[in-house]
Each structure stands twice: as C-alpha cells, then as structure tokens.
Enzyme design. Structure first.
Site, PDB file in Angstrom:
ATOM      1  N   GLY A  69       9.052  -0.156   0.614  1.00  0.00           N
ATOM      2  CA  GLY A  69       8.598  -1.495   0.267  1.00  0.00           C
ATOM      3  C   GLY A  69       8.249  -1.648  -1.195  1.00  0.00           C
ATOM      4  N   THR A  70       7.676  -0.613  -1.790  1.00  0.00           N
ATOM      5  CA  THR A  70       7.299  -0.702  -3.206  1.00  0.00           C
ATOM      6  C   THR A  70       8.524  -0.909  -4.082  1.00  0.00           C
ATOM      7  OG1 THR A  70       5.239   0.553  -2.993  1.00  0.00           O
ATOM      8  CG2 THR A  70       6.320   0.594  -5.140  1.00  0.00           C
ATOM      9  N   ASN A 153      -1.956  -7.032   3.737  1.00  0.00           N
ATOM     10  CA  ASN A 153      -2.111  -5.688   4.285  1.00  0.00           C
ATOM     11  C   ASN A 153      -3.561  -5.282   4.513  1.00  0.00           C
ATOM     12  OD1 ASN A 153      -1.922  -5.823   1.319  1.00  0.00           O
ATOM     13  ND2 ASN A 153      -2.429  -3.663   1.384  1.00  0.00           N
ATOM     14  N   GLN A 181       4.133  -5.880   5.942  1.00  0.00           N
ATOM     15  CA  GLN A 181       3.223  -5.850   7.086  1.00  0.00           C
ATOM     16  C   GLN A 181       3.685  -6.774   8.213  1.00  0.00           C
ATOM     17  OE1 GLN A 181       0.765  -3.762   7.555  1.00  0.00           O
ATOM     18  NE2 GLN A 181       0.829  -2.863   5.515  1.00  0.00           N
ATOM     19  N   SER A 201       9.475  -2.323   4.605  1.00  0.00           N
ATOM     20  CA  SER A 201       9.316  -0.873   4.493  1.00  0.00           C
ATOM     21  C   SER A 201       9.478  -0.239   5.866  1.00  0.00           C
ATOM     22  CB  SER A 201       7.936  -0.526   3.926  1.00  0.00           C
ATOM     23  OG  SER A 201       7.767   0.871   3.821  1.00  0.00           O
ATOM     24  N   HIS A 203       8.532   2.715   7.163  1.00  0.00           N
ATOM     25  CA  HIS A 203       7.486   3.504   7.810  1.00  0.00           C
ATOM     26  C   HIS A 203       6.349   2.657   8.374  1.00  0.00           C
ATOM     27  CE1 HIS A 203       4.101   3.800   4.758  1.00  0.00           C
ATOM     28  NE2 HIS A 203       5.054   3.314   3.996  1.00  0.00           N
ATOM     29  N   THR A 239      22.976   7.755  -4.573  1.00  0.00           N
ATOM     30  CA  THR A 239      23.495   8.027  -3.242  1.00  0.00           C
ATOM     31  C   THR A 239      22.523   7.534  -2.188  1.00  0.00           C
ATOM     32  OG1 THR A 239      24.675   9.962  -4.056  1.00  0.00           O
ATOM     33  CG2 THR A 239      24.294   9.824  -1.677  1.00  0.00           C
ATOM     34  N   CYS A 327      -2.549   2.209  -0.513  1.00  0.00           N
ATOM     35  CA  CYS A 327      -1.981   2.296  -1.856  1.00  0.00           C
ATOM     36  C   CYS A 327      -3.052   2.270  -2.937  1.00  0.00           C
ATOM     37  CB  CYS A 327      -0.979   1.158  -2.076  1.00  0.00           C
ATOM     38  SG  CYS A 327       0.429   1.267  -0.966  1.00  0.00           S
TER      39      CYS A 327
END
Length: 388
Positions: A69-70, A153, A181, A201, A203, A239, A327
């Site tokens: 996401g970042t 978040n 989120q 994101s 995860h 890649t 974060c």
C-alpha cells in the site's frame, strides 16, 4: 491469544498460500522471459491482474502491482501529480485530508519540498469526517490531484468518497483514495466510487506482506517512481512478484465474495464491543464516527492512563491490540489523527485501537471487553498516589 490488531496485518489465508506456492517452487520463471517457464509465470500474472480487475470493476490494463500500500500511495500521489505538471506546469497544488496515512501525507510533502507544490490540507470534524463543501472550497485551477482515504486506519471513520470524488470530477481533477483498510470490508467498485486511482495492500486482507495494487483509470498519466525495464505498462519497472500477485488476487476475490455477510456480522459484534467498553469504563472516549466506520475497528482513549501501559496489561491478559498506526511504531508523540479531531495531546496519548479479522467471534470480543475493564483499572490503580 485474542488477536485484535488486524488493521496492522492479517494472517495469510490458506487459499492464498496454496495459490502462490507453485510460483515459489516449480513455476519460478520470470514473466518477461520468452520461454515456457517465463510464459507460465506471465499467464499467472495476467490471471491475477484479471482477478483484481474483476473485484474493482475496471480493466486489467488499469491494474498495477506494487510492493504494498505504501508504494501504491506514493506512485499515485507523486506519479499522477508529476505527470499532470509535466503536461501543464501551472498545475502545482495537491489536496489531502488532515488524517491521511503517512504514505500519502509524506508523498504530498515531498512534492511540496522538492517540486514546489502547495499542499491544501482539509480539516476533519470531531468524528473524522471530511466536508464535501470544504473540498469544494479549496479546489483551484492549479489543483493537480485530490487524495482522500476511504477509511481511516486508526479511528475507522469512512469518508463519503463518491461525493468527494464528484467534486474533484466537476473541476476536472483526478481523485485518488487510499483503500488499504477498506479492502475486504467496503465496496471497491471504482466506477461506483467515481475515483481515478485506488490503492490496496495485500497483507491487510489475507495475502502476504510485500504485495499491493494501484488502480489508475484509463489514460491517466503516471510518472513512474521506479525506472528500468518498463514492466507494469512502464508504470513500475522491476521483475514482478508473481507469487505475491497471485496471492493478493486470491485473497481479494475471497474477501470480496464474503464481504456483505462478514461486514454485517462483524459490524454487529463491533457495536456490542463498543457498548460493553463504554459501559464498563464510563469515561472512555470512542474515537471516530459512531456508525460511519469500518466494521473492523473500535478505537478509544482512556483518560488518566497511558495507552502503552494499557496495551501491556491487555497483552498479559491475552489480548493483542495496538495504540494506533503500526506505521508510526516507535513514536511516543500523540497521534496526528487524534489531534486533528480536536482531542487534547495528553488524551490522544491514551489511545488504544482494537481491529478485527473477519473470523472474530462473539466470545473473543466479550473476553476482550472484560480484559479492557481490568487493564484500565490496573493501570489507574498503579498510577494513583495511594499505590505509591
């Protein structure tokens, strides 16, 4: 252990692990290679891209895989604003809200510091909502981009994204939303939302760390952050993480299918949990909007305590949660999000966030609510003069 820190990360779904495993073992080819191993990887990557596009209601060509996401937020904010400025040097302003994730805020500040952009910061009310009229008031002919997150978040407040995006569209300005989120909990159809760019994101919804997505609409220009071989339609060279893309697409598709039922179920559990905490700790302050919030987030301040001390007591009682954004780990400063809501810094430092997976149970939240009462009581007792 009762895990209530899903806004920081989620366990990887078994289905995602099984889907990605072949591309970590036998099917290890580079998708840019023109031989059978490479072609098999390319087919898998194309399938993952189509799977994401199906959930977002967009074309596969509008999906860019990132490392998370970042990176997706950075590519959206910097990439779109710089591409617009290259096309028209008069475009030198970006609009963000006062409660954006650091990935968006720091990207905007980079544009300000290095490229001479002005950053218009929209305030929020005490519940964390951005005003549609407030956005309309700051729009300028020089505005290159608006970026406002879908759901916060830390406090869980959900913004009226379709209405906000409509304002940007009236002015011919691209609109990006950080949906990291929101993914798995809220609708993600980009046409219904009216957005030009959207970040996810992996995860946060059951895929491994290191996988993300940026949707960018049609021919919207994006100046790449990473240069090289021109992968991802020249938006993001390097890649591709084929296994991560396959896992993300799998997890996103599953969470999207489950979303209506699980969002309703967890919303009910969330409301019961909030009521229990407020009943047993009467001076607790619920942060964020009472109802216009993520099903998965309940966040409080506990005046007269230390948020970190409450967290330690909760972990001793078997409940794992957090004081806010993962974060911002290592920072003892009050949360900028809570301060933007008008919460005093000393109160903001008492914040605790509980965030739930889609499999959380009523029994777990009942036990967690009882642990909150105990933990807050212990911290206050230890802090009292009599305890000394």
């Amino acid at each position: 252990m009762i895990f209530l820190d899903a806004a920081a990360t989620t366990p990887v779904r078994r289905e995602a692990l099984e889907a990605m495993w072949p591309y970590l073992s036998g099917e290890f080819g580079n998708p840019s290679s023109h031989h059978s191993l490479g072609e098999a990887a390319a087919v898998a990557l194309a399938g993952a891209r189509s799977g994401v596009a199906k959930v977002l209601g967009c074309r596969a060509s509008e999906v860019t895989f990132t490392s998370g996401g970042t990176e997706a937020d950075n590519l959206a904010v910097k990439g779109i604003a710089l591409a617009r400025q290259l096309a028209d040097p008069s475009l030198n302003r970006v609009v963000i809200s006062a409660i954006e994730h650091p990935a968006v805020e720091e990207s905007a500040r980079y544009l300000e510091r290095v490229h001479g952009f002005a950053v218009d910061v929209l305030p929020v009310d005490r519940e964390g909502l951005v005003s549609v009229d407030g956005l309309r008031a700051v729009m300028r002919p020089e505005t290159a981009l608006v970026s406002i997150m879908y759901a916060n978040n830390e406090i869980g407040t959900v913004q009226p994204i379709a209405s906000l995006a409509s304002v940007a569209r009236e002015h011919g300005v691209p609109f990006h939303t950080d949906a990291v989120q929101a993914a798995g909990w809220l609708p993600l159809d980009v046409k219904a939302l009216g957005v030009d760019a959207l970040s996810i994101s992996g995860h946060k919804l059951g895929a491994p760390k290191g996988s993300g997505v940026l949707f960018t609409k049609g021919r919207l220009g994006v100046e790449p952050l990473v240069h090289g071989g021109g992968q991802e339609r020249a938006r993001r060279s390097g890649t591709e993480n084929v296994a991560g893309a396959v896992a993300l697409s799998t997890a996103l598709g599953l969470s999207h299918a489950e979303q209506p039922e699980q969002a309703a179920r967890v919303s009910d559990l969330r409301d019961q949990f909030i009521d229990q905490v407020l009943a047993t700790v009467p001076d607790a302050l619920l942060t964020g909007h009472r109802s216009q919030r993520l099903p998965s987030v309940a966040s409080f301040c506990f005046p007269g305590t230390s948020g970190e001390s409450v967290l330690l007591e909760l972990e001793r009682l078997g409940v794992v949660c957090s004081s806010g954004s993962a974060c911002a780990a290592g920072s003892d400063a009050p949360s900028p999000v809570l301060v933007a809501l008008g919460i005093a810094p000393e109160t903001a430092q008492t914040a605790v966030r509980f965030s739930f997976t889609s499999t959380v149970t009523d029994a777990e939240l009942n036990e967690a609510a009882a642990a909150v009462e105990t933990a807050v009581g212990r911290v206050r007792n230890l802090a009292s003069p009599q305890a000394g």
